[in-house]
Design an enzyme around this catalytic site. Structure first.
Site, PDB file in Angstrom:
ATOM      1  N   GLU A   1      -1.520  17.013  19.141  1.00 46.88           N
ATOM      2  CA  GLU A   1      -0.172  16.510  18.883  1.00 46.88           C
ATOM      3  C   GLU A   1       0.154  15.212  19.625  1.00 46.88           C
ATOM      4  O   GLU A   1       0.946  15.201  20.583  1.00 46.88           O
ATOM      5  CB  GLU A   1       0.866  17.602  19.216  1.00 46.88           C
ATOM      6  CG  GLU A   1       0.677  18.861  18.394  1.00 46.88           C
ATOM      7  CD  GLU A   1       1.735  19.940  18.661  1.00 46.88           C
ATOM      8  OE1 GLU A   1       2.522  19.790  19.603  1.00 46.88           O
ATOM      9  OE2 GLU A   1       1.765  20.932  17.916  1.00 46.88           O
TER      10      GLU A   1
ATOM     11  N   GLU B   1      -1.796  24.885  13.572  1.00 45.61           N
ATOM     12  CA  GLU B   1      -0.772  25.673  14.265  1.00 45.61           C
ATOM     13  C   GLU B   1       0.354  25.973  13.306  1.00 45.61           C
ATOM     14  O   GLU B   1       0.817  25.076  12.587  1.00 45.61           O
ATOM     15  CB  GLU B   1      -0.147  24.925  15.460  1.00 45.61           C
ATOM     16  CG  GLU B   1      -0.985  24.923  16.693  1.00 45.61           C
ATOM     17  CD  GLU B   1      -0.283  24.252  17.872  1.00 45.61           C
ATOM     18  OE1 GLU B   1       0.970  24.274  17.952  1.00 45.61           O
ATOM     19  OE2 GLU B   1      -1.004  23.693  18.708  1.00 45.61           O
TER      20      GLU B   1
END
Ligand code: IFM
Length: 440
Positions: free
Chosen positions: A170, A354
């Protein structure tokens, strides 16, 4: 019985079901000779983290990983997405490795394999060694080479057994969330630090890929996070604000990785703050990749304001929300899998790396909201597959309740409940429901 609305046989042969965690959130950073990280410093500073909680003990996965992998194996998972802590391997960030740290990851990977789990590694999931933070951390262009050295050391040890590797989890969180919004370590609110860190996270990504290719490794990718940006109303100003949110959140990193440029609307704010020579770094950033991972949870409502760039606010939306206050919007996952495939990756395998939700769980709850959430997002994934997008796997965040960063141990994302006093693990109803789905 609370049940899940899909089964493994609904998916193509070889489609991977996985669960994810990260090092600082579960391992117990106080064990095994790991060095100090900027999260330890951030948490020790009043007001940054709920109850000033840190990852010192976390879930004690450091000592309990065999039991945790047994739970994954019993549920029928194919793969485990984990991360390696830079400060556990190199306590000073550079220089001498911590032999205990390297031995730990060696044992960890062997144990994954013994439990039938494909190791999906992330090199960096946010715990920067403090000595590197002292040197400016992600603001310092040298971080690309420091990260390359870390990559070399850890992957020389475990790279022979990896199923897949992504350098950074991320990048938006490493850059914007941590240097512009100040919600994560190092807690800065500075546009120049943001522009520098968002660029350097990509140069570091590129150097890590080069190093791993040099080690002969394959199946290398990147993992970005995505949030769907709704304009708060029908005005052109709100539409422009939502496009800008989409630009710096969802498009910036993909554009750097796959198009060798940054979005124009983001550069309107960033250009004066970029590090010298940034335009020359795209060959390094654009190393060829084998897959892309998408982390997806929610959407936002964006309204313009008259303040400085980016001149917008987030407003509360109408949909049902999770314990994080995040709206449940599975259509966003459908949108991003299509968008990434058609505009950027054009045929590369995609993984949902995720997806999941936090709920204020006690032991033994029906866990209906999480089962519904997983159902809706797995259904969106299936639909995208049926529409021809090459999605290769779906990963639940998270295997265990764990350290949710600035929100401490309060927000529970796990399929498995963790009692943070006794560290006892108790599978939730969502774990049992997934187990049934994966056996059919
Ligand atoms: O816990 C985090 C994880 O570290 C990164 N992705 C989002 C999760 C939930 O907030």
């Amino acid at each position: 019985m609370n049940d899940i609305g899909f089964k493994r046989s609904d998916f193509p042969e070889g489609f991977l079901f996985a669960a994810a965690t990260s090092s600082y959130q579960i391992e117990g950073h106080g064990f095994g000779g790991a060095g100090r990280t900027h999260w330890d410093d951030f948490a020790a500073t009043p007001g940054n983290v709920i109850r000033a909680e840190n990852g010192h003990r976390a879930c004690d996965h450091y000592h309990r990983y065999e039991d945790d992998f047994a739970l994954m194996q019993q549920a029928g998972f194919d793969a485990y997405r984990f991360s390696t802590s830079w400060a556990r391997v190199l306590p000073e960030g550079r220089g001498s490795p911590n032999a205990e740290g390297l031995d730990f990851y060696d044992r960890l990977v062997d144990s994954m394999l013994d439990h039938g789990l494909k190791p999906m590694a992330t090199l960096y999931h946010w715990e920067l060694p403090s000595p590197l933070a002292d040197l400016g951390g992600w603001r310092n262009p040298d971080i690309a080479n420091w990260f390359a050295d870390f990559t070399q050391i850890i992957m020389e040890r475990i790279g022979d057994r990896m199923f897949s590797v992504a350098p950074v989890n991320e990048p938006w969180c490493v850059g914007w969330l941590s240097h512009f919004l100040g919600h994560h370590a190092p807690g800065l609110r500075d546009i120049r630090a943001t522009a520098h860190s968002m660029h350097h996270v990509l140069t570091a990504h590129g150097r890590a890929i080069q190093v791993m290719r040099g080690l002969g490794m394959s199946n290398l990718g990147a993992v970005c996070n995505f949030e769907y940006a709704h304009p708060a109303d029908d005005s052109e100003e709100a539409a422009r604000a939502a496009r800008l949110y989409d630009g710096y959140y969802n498009q910036f990193f993909l554009s750097g990785l796959f198009k060798g440029k940054y979005p124009d609307n983001v550069m309107e704010g960033f250009e004066p703050h970029m590090p010298a020579g940034w335009q020359n770094d795209f060959d390094l950033i654009g190393q060829s990749l084998d897959w892309l991972g998408l982390n997806y949870y929610t959407c936002k409502r964006i309204a313009p304001n008259s303040g400085p760039w980016p001149s917008h606010d987030e407003l509360e939306g109408p949909l049902p929300k999770t314990q994080m206050g995040w709206e449940v919007f599975p259509e966003g996952l459908h949108h991003f899998l299509h968008m990434v495939h058609s505009e950027y990756t054009k045929g590369l395998p995609l993984f949902v790396t995720e997806n999941g939700m936090a709920n204020p769980d006690q032991v033994d709850v029906p866990d209906t909201p999480r089962i519904d959430y997983l159902n809706q997002h797995v259904a969106a994934t299936r639909q995208v597959l049926a529409e021809g997008v090459p999605v290769a796997g779906y990963t639940v965040w998270s295997l265990l309740d764990n350290y949710e960063w600035a929100l401490g141990y309060e927000k529970r994302f796990g399929l498995v409940h963790v009692d943070f006093d006794t560290l006892e693990r108790t599978p939730k109803a969502s774990y049992h429901a997934l187990k049934r789905a994966l056996s059919q």
